[in-house]
Design a protein around this motif. Structure first.
Motif, PDB file in Angstrom:
ATOM      1  N   GLU A 148      51.765  33.785  42.144  1.00  0.00           N
ATOM      2  CA  GLU A 148      50.593  34.560  42.573  1.00  0.00           C
ATOM      3  C   GLU A 148      49.845  35.118  41.374  1.00  0.00           C
ATOM      4  OE1 GLU A 148      52.465  37.198  45.313  1.00  0.00           O
ATOM      5  OE2 GLU A 148      52.524  35.620  46.843  1.00  0.00           O
ATOM      6  N   ASN A 149      50.623  35.622  40.441  1.00  0.00           N
ATOM      7  CA  ASN A 149      50.012  36.181  39.239  1.00  0.00           C
ATOM      8  C   ASN A 149      49.236  35.103  38.476  1.00  0.00           C
ATOM      9  OD1 ASN A 149      49.504  38.142  37.287  1.00  0.00           O
ATOM     10  ND2 ASN A 149      51.291  37.545  36.102  1.00  0.00           N
ATOM     11  N   THR A 176      48.039  32.354  39.643  1.00  0.00           N
ATOM     12  CA  THR A 176      46.891  31.908  40.445  1.00  0.00           C
ATOM     13  C   THR A 176      45.716  32.868  40.249  1.00  0.00           C
ATOM     14  OG1 THR A 176      48.444  31.022  42.052  1.00  0.00           O
ATOM     15  CG2 THR A 176      46.181  31.251  42.783  1.00  0.00           C
ATOM     16  N   PHE A 177      46.032  34.148  40.222  1.00  0.00           N
ATOM     17  CA  PHE A 177      44.994  35.159  39.979  1.00  0.00           C
ATOM     18  C   PHE A 177      44.371  34.944  38.599  1.00  0.00           C
ATOM     19  CE2 PHE A 177      43.903  39.176  37.914  1.00  0.00           C
ATOM     20  CZ  PHE A 177      42.938  39.664  38.783  1.00  0.00           C
ATOM     21  N   LYS A 185      41.920  32.242  37.951  1.00  0.00           N
ATOM     22  CA  LYS A 185      40.541  32.523  38.398  1.00  0.00           C
ATOM     23  C   LYS A 185      39.891  33.589  37.528  1.00  0.00           C
ATOM     24  CE  LYS A 185      41.321  32.009  43.266  1.00  0.00           C
ATOM     25  NZ  LYS A 185      41.930  33.079  44.051  1.00  0.00           N
ATOM     26  N   ASN A 186      40.705  34.561  37.118  1.00  0.00           N
ATOM     27  CA  ASN A 186      40.125  35.753  36.504  1.00  0.00           C
ATOM     28  C   ASN A 186      40.465  35.958  35.041  1.00  0.00           C
ATOM     29  OD1 ASN A 186      39.013  36.877  39.075  1.00  0.00           O
ATOM     30  ND2 ASN A 186      41.174  36.787  39.615  1.00  0.00           N
ATOM     31  N   SER A 243      46.439  35.300  47.438  1.00  0.00           N
ATOM     32  CA  SER A 243      45.886  35.415  46.096  1.00  0.00           C
ATOM     33  C   SER A 243      46.160  36.831  45.610  1.00  0.00           C
ATOM     34  CB  SER A 243      44.390  35.146  46.117  1.00  0.00           C
ATOM     35  OG  SER A 243      43.753  36.234  46.740  1.00  0.00           O
ATOM     36  N   LEU A 244      46.150  37.015  44.326  1.00  0.00           N
ATOM     37  CA  LEU A 244      46.423  38.345  43.799  1.00  0.00           C
ATOM     38  C   LEU A 244      45.395  39.349  44.334  1.00  0.00           C
ATOM     39  CD1 LEU A 244      48.383  39.797  41.878  1.00  0.00           C
ATOM     40  CD2 LEU A 244      46.646  39.571  40.115  1.00  0.00           C
ATOM     41  N   ASP A 245      44.129  38.872  44.460  1.00  0.00           N
ATOM     42  CA  ASP A 245      43.095  39.769  44.982  1.00  0.00           C
ATOM     43  C   ASP A 245      43.521  40.383  46.312  1.00  0.00           C
ATOM     44  OD1 ASP A 245      40.204  38.754  43.503  1.00  0.00           O
ATOM     45  OD2 ASP A 245      41.991  37.492  43.437  1.00  0.00           O
ATOM     46  N   LYS A 271      41.536  44.642  35.786  1.00  0.00           N
ATOM     47  CA  LYS A 271      42.660  44.204  34.959  1.00  0.00           C
ATOM     48  C   LYS A 271      42.620  45.005  33.683  1.00  0.00           C
ATOM     49  CE  LYS A 271      45.228  41.100  34.840  1.00  0.00           C
ATOM     50  NZ  LYS A 271      46.662  41.191  35.094  1.00  0.00           N
TER      51      LYS A 271
END
Ligand code: AMP
Ligand code: ZN
Length: 469
Positions: free
Chosen positions: A323-324, A326-327, A330-331, A418-420, A467
Motif C-alpha cells: 500500500e505504501n 502504491t501510494f 503516485k505521489n 490506496s494509501l489515500d 507527506k
C-alpha cells in the motif's frame, strides 16, 4: 530444478517428458461435503507448484478431477432424498467457492468421473483383454494384483507384506485378497452405467487412470496428492495404467505431508477437522493459504490459532508495504529512482536467484517466502520516512515484489486500498476519537500516521495532511 520423487525416494533433476511442457495430475476431492483445512493443503501447494512451473516458462497442463460417484456421495444423496448428481454439483460449486477464495486457480481441466465413463469402461476392457482383470458372476470386475510385476513399488512395500496384511473375506469373489475392484455391479437404488459386465459403476482408482490417459496421455510428468494416497490409491493407479498402456505412468510422484491438529492428521473420520469455510470465517482465506506455504510441503504442519495469526501478521506486513509503495508510485518525487531505491533494485537479480534456488530445491516455499520478506524489508527502508522516495523507484520495487507474490499466489485481495483512502479513513477515525474525548486513541492514530510519514495540519477547513518532506 530438483524434485523429491516418492517413487525413488530421492531428489531428482526435473526433466519433462516433452521439452518445455509439464503435465500434472492431482487427485481431487470426492464431492459430498465442504473441504476441510487438511484437504486445502494439497490444493494450495499444487496450485503454487503449477504457478512456479509457469513462472519458469513451462507450458503446464494441470488436471484435477472430481470424484462425483462414490459410496459416500450415494449415502449422502439417500440421506437427503436427492440424486447423487445434485449432491455432486452442489459440492463442486462449493469447492470452487473455497478454492477461488483461497486464490487457487482453476486447473486446466477438471474432469468428472461421470463424464469419463466410455474411457473408464474401455480401460477396464483393455485390462480384462490383457489378463490383468477378471469379471465375477455378480458383475464386479477385479484387478489381478499379483499379475502386475512391481506392485508395491511406490509405497515400497514387498508383496509378501501386503499379502500377509490383506484381509480375507469369506464372501469374496476375488481370486486374491489383494485384488481390488475396477467396476462395481449396481446395487438397488444406486446410479449405474451400462457396461459389458452389466449395470454398474467404476471403482475409485480406475477413474484416475482413465482421466490421466484421456487428458494427458500414457506417461505424465508429475502425479501428486496427499501422502495418504500413496497406498493403495496411487499404487493401484500405477498397476492399472502401466498394465494397460505398457508405458511408465508418472515420471515424478509428489506427496504432501499431513496437516495435523494436536499432532494428529486432520480428517473427517477422526472428526478433528475444520472446514475451510469455518476457518476462513475466523482468520480469512488468504492467511490459510499463506500458512500452507510456511512449511516445506513434505513435512507435517500443525494447525493452530497461533500459526494462523502469524500468517495473518505476515500478510499484513506485506500488504502494508504494498500500500505504501502504491501510494508512493503516485505521489513520490519525479525523476529516476534515488540512490537508496537503486541499491535495492540493483540486487533484484540476487533476490530472484535466491527465490528460484529455493523453489528449485524441491519446492522449498518456506525459504522462498523468507526471501520475499527480506526484499520487502529492504524496500520499506529505501522508501522510509527519512528518504525522498520517487515514483519510478516505488513502481520498480512494486513490480519486483509482485513477481514473487504472483508465484506464491498471495496479495490477491482486490480491495487494493490506496494509501489515500487509508489516510482519509484514519483521519476520520481520529476525528471521531477526539469528538468522543478519547485523546489517547486520537494520539495513537496521529502517531501511527506520523510513522508512515504523514503530517496532520488542523486548519479552519478541517484536517489536511501532507507527506513529511
Ligand atoms: P479425502 O477427502 O480424504 O479423500 O482427501 C482429499 C485430498 O486431501 C487427498 O489428496 C488427501 O491426501 C488430502 N488430505 C486429506 N486430509 C489431509 C490432511 N490432514 N493433510 C494433508 N492432506 C490431506
Ligand atoms: Zn487419483
Amino acid at each position: 530444478m530438483e524434485i523429491f520423487n516418492s517413487m525413488t525416494r530421492k531428489k531428482e533433476e526435473f526433466v519433462p517428458v516433452h521439452a518445455g511442457k509439464v503435465s500434472m495430475y492431482a487427485c481431487g476431492p470426492t464431492v459430498y461435503n465442504l473441504i476441510h483445512v487438511g484437504n486445502a493443503r494439497p490444493i494450495i501447494l499444487f496450485d503454487v507448484l503449477r504457478r512456479y512451473f509457469e513462472y519458469r516458462g513451462y507450458e503446464v497442463t494441470f488436471v484435477q478431477n472430481f470424484t462425483d460417484v462414490d459410496d459416500k456421495i450415494i449415502r449422502r444423496a439417500n440421506e437427503e432424498g436427492v440424486s447423487t448428481q445434485e449432491i455432486a454439483e452442489k459440492y463442486i460449486a462449493e469447492y470452487f467457492k473455497d478454492a477461488e477464495a483461497l486464490g487457487v486457480r482453476h486447473a486446466t481441466i477438471h474432469p468428472k468421473a461421470t463424464e469419463t465413463m466410455p474411457e473408464i469402461i474401455e480401460l477396464v476392457q483393455t485390462l480384462v483383454d490383457k489378463g490383468y482383470a477378471y469379471p465375477v458372476p455378480s458383475g464386479d470386475v477385479y484387478y489381478r494384483t499379483l499379475k502386475f510385476n512391481g506392485y508395491g513399488k511406490l509405497s515400497h512395500q514387498p508383496i509378501e507384506d501386503l499379502q500377509s496384511g490383506a484381509r480375507i473375506d469369506v464372501n469374496d469373489e476375488k481370486e486374491n485378497p489383494l485384488d481390488f475392484a475396477l467396476w462395481k455391479a449396481a446395487k438397488p437404488g444406486e446410479p449405474y452405467w451400462d457396461s459389458p459386465w452389466g449395470k454398474g459403476r467404476p471403482g475409485w482408482h480406475i477413474e484416475c487412470s482413465a482421466m490421466n490417459r484421456k487428458h494427458l496421455g500414457p506417461t505424465i510428468d508429475i502425479h501428486c496428492g496427499g501422502e495418504d494416497l500413496q497406498f493403495p490409491h496411487h499404487e493401484n493407479e500405477i498397476a492399472q495404467s502401466e498394465a494397460a498402456n505398457g508405458a511408465p505412468f508418472a515420471k515424478y510422484w509428489m506427496h504432501n505431508g499431513f496437516l495435523n491438529i494436536d499432532n494428529k492428521k486432520m480428517s473427517k473420520s477422526l472428526g478433528n477437522f475444520f472446514t475451510v469455510r469455518d476457518a476462513a470465517a475466523v482468520y480469512g482465506y488468504e492467511p490459510i493459504r499463506f500458512f500452507m506455504l510456511s512449511a516445506h510441503y513434505r513435512t507435517p504442519l500443525n494447525y493452530s490459532a497461533e500459526s494462523l495469526q502469524q500468517a495473518q501478521a505476515g500478510l499484513e506486513r506485506l500488504y502494508s508495504a504494498r500500500e505504501n509503495l502504491t501510494f508512493l508510485a503516485k505521489n513520490g518525487e519525479e525523476g529516476q529512482p534515488n540512490e537508496a531505491e537503486q541499491a535495492v533494485l540493483a540486487q533484484a537479480g540476487e533476490y530472484r536467484d535466491r527465490f528460484v534456488a529455493y523453489m528449485d530445491d524441491d519446492f522449498n516455499t518456506a525459504d522462498a517466502v523468507s526471501v520475499l520478506f527480506e526484499l520487502v524489508r529492504a524496500a520499506n527502508k529505501a522508501v522510509g520516512p527519512d528518504q525522498k522516495p520517487t515514483r519510478a523507484g516505488a513502481e520498480a520495487l512494486l513490480k519486483l515484489i509482485a513477481e514473487f507474490t504472483d508465484v506464491l499466489g498471495i496479495l490477491y485481495d482486490k480491495k487494493e486500498e490506496s494509501l489515500d483512502d487509508m489516510v482519509e479513513t484514519m483521519i476520520q477515525q481520529r476525528q471521531a476519537a477526539r469528538k468522543a474525548r478519547n485523546w489517547a486513541e486520537a494520539d495513537r492514530i496521529r502517531d501511527e500516521l506520523k510513522a508512515m510519514g504523514i503530517v496532520l495540519m488542523d486548519t479552519k477547513q478541517g484536517v489536511q495532511w501532507k507527506k513529511e518532506s
